[in-house]
Write an enzyme that holds these catalytic residues in place. Sequence first.
Site, PDB file in Angstrom:
ATOM      1  N   GLY A  59       0.849  -1.190   0.000  1.00 22.24           N
ATOM      2  CA  GLY A  59       0.000   0.000   0.000  1.00 22.24           C
ATOM      3  C   GLY A  59       0.880   1.233   0.000  1.00 22.24           C
ATOM      4  CB  CYS A  86       5.262  -4.227   0.289  1.00 19.49           C
ATOM      5  SG  CYS A  86       6.169  -2.689   0.084  1.00 19.49           S
ATOM      6  CE1 TYR A  87       1.264   0.937   5.710  1.00 17.79           C
ATOM      7  CE2 TYR A  87      -0.574  -0.592   5.524  1.00 17.79           C
ATOM      8  CZ  TYR A  87       0.006   0.514   6.112  1.00 17.79           C
ATOM      9  OH  TYR A  87      -0.662   1.198   7.092  1.00 17.79           O
ATOM     10  CG  HIS A 184       5.670  -5.584  -4.551  1.00 17.67           C
ATOM     11  ND1 HIS A 184       4.398  -5.416  -4.056  1.00 17.67           N
ATOM     12  CD2 HIS A 184       6.380  -4.505  -4.152  1.00 17.67           C
ATOM     13  CE1 HIS A 184       4.333  -4.271  -3.397  1.00 17.67           C
ATOM     14  NE2 HIS A 184       5.524  -3.694  -3.443  1.00 17.67           N
ATOM     15  CD  GLU A 186       2.538  -8.216  -5.444  1.00 21.14           C
ATOM     16  OE1 GLU A 186       3.313  -8.994  -4.870  1.00 21.14           O
ATOM     17  OE2 GLU A 186       2.270  -7.086  -5.011  1.00 21.14           O
ATOM     18  CG  ASP A 242     -16.594 -10.397 -20.423  1.00 26.05           C
ATOM     19  OD1 ASP A 242     -15.679 -11.242 -20.532  1.00 26.05           O
ATOM     20  OD2 ASP A 242     -16.389  -9.210 -20.126  1.00 26.05           O
ATOM     21  CE  LYS A 384     -12.386  -9.992 -21.620  1.00 26.91           C
ATOM     22  NZ  LYS A 384     -13.622  -9.217 -21.675  1.00 26.91           N
TER      23      LYS A 384
END
Length: 529
Positions: A59, A86-87, A184, A186, A242, A384
């Site tokens: 964050g 992280c945060y 991070h 991710e 979709d 998606k």
Amino acid sequence: MKRETNHDTIIILDYGSQYSQLIARRLREVNVFCRLYSWRSGEDKVMEHDPKGFILSGGPRSVYDQNASELPRYVLESGLPVLGICYGMQLIVQHFGGRVAASQEREYGPSLLIRNEIENPLFQDWHSGRDLDEELLPEDQVWMSHGDRVEELPRGFMPIAHTRNSPFAAAADVDRHLYCVQFHPEVAHTPKGQKILSNFAYHVCGCRGDWTPAKFIAEQVKFLQEQVGEGRVLLGLSGGVDSSVAAALLNQAVGDQLVCVFVDHGLLRQGEADQVVETFGTEAGFNLIAVKAVEEFMESLRDVTDPEQKRKIIGEQFIRVFEREARKLGRVDYLAQGTIYPDVIESAKEGDSEAHTIKTHHNVGGLPEVMDFELVEPLRLLFKDEVRRLGSELGLPEQIVWRQPFPGPGLAIRCLGEVTWERLERLRSADAIFIDELEKANLLRQGTQQSFAALLPVRSVGVMGDQRTYEEVVALRSVTTDDFMTADWARLPHALLGRVSNRIVNEVAGVNRVVFDITSKPPGTIEWE
Ligand code: XMP
């Protein structure tokens, strides 16, 4: 309330990092189901999912800010495993009495991660340079982006990895199942980050990896059958990914109780209207009503050149046609929509309430107010890429599953100036050539995220044979992007651009010049209107 899914679930608490959604996608890719909630969300709402563990995102704040975001009490009281990123790490460290301080040196960018000699599940199966004296491999790179840093770990925590600038790049209290990483995991710049997330989910939280398209289908079919009962479901089928996948899933669940309405407004690309009717009507035998409304739409767009005006007219016209068809059907109990997870995520930036937005870009946004429907949104938990995987699993054709995004107002906003049938046909032919060549060069599914032709409202002079020509200009647009919020123009091979230009000028009557758009977004937008 009945839960929508019964998969092993990890809860990601969002503290406002731009990467929060990525954490969720990385976990889903390794078949672990997760949901993203703002850290402010109520305990009941979060705990109702019976989670297996928590991940606290990064964050923008400092734990010393006046309005710092907090670590909710129920998270630690649950006794479940927690991974702070992280945060999120700093919150854990501060909570348990460690020390977080502003770093002298802001650490931003790649760093090499050096693991300490401490057995722990987070680095299980890491397989690469490991000791200080062994050569580190590029895969050991991790991505840092933080100002504050951990100076002292709380009691019970052990440092399990460090970098040159961060003595505590990763830490763990294995007994209490608490883990933290300063970097991070991710992002793509941390090549083995997904391994860390997957280790946390599988080896710390005990997830079984039960999030697969096949299981999702089985579960959703049952859920939809219970939700809908004997009711009748109406779905506006646009031919986009979709709505197509939502239709296929609902058809599997409730068969003929589903009525799909496809409005052919004449603003689709070459062959698309036929393909929708063929795929869902002729071949799959769905309950499909295909409404030919080309003349109505053309009439309402006559002499209109302003893009926002075009959007407004098309939206209203669509609702008018759709509503007319719905009324003809008599009783309709549910309106199905292809809303996907990014549209419903409760993000830390937008506050507390789950933003349950209705997708307006299928142009059915105004309907629920006009008519008395309940909403069915079978894709509301999916990203998606997951929608695409589901589409393949449900047997939808590749062209539909891998279709690039296409705006609701269709070719009207790519046909700059007046939208006439003749100009639309011109645009369709040019666009089809561009797409065909991209497809042959393998650049449609990979390498570009959105590519199309636009027809400009200018004419230019040319020469063909011995004749002077004065005809229209086609602009080619092709972009690479992760999220369509920002984009870069695709560096398409010159030979490919040359072939496309030759073919368009030779094969499409009324066009004598082709240009390639080299504007990024920002400052440009992806579409021209
Ligand atoms: P822009 O042009 O704003 O587009 O960079 C970003 C993405 O949104 C799509 N787009 C639309 N989609 N209705 C839609 O459903 C619209 O009016 C619309 N305008 C843009 C665009 O194709 C791109 O993917």
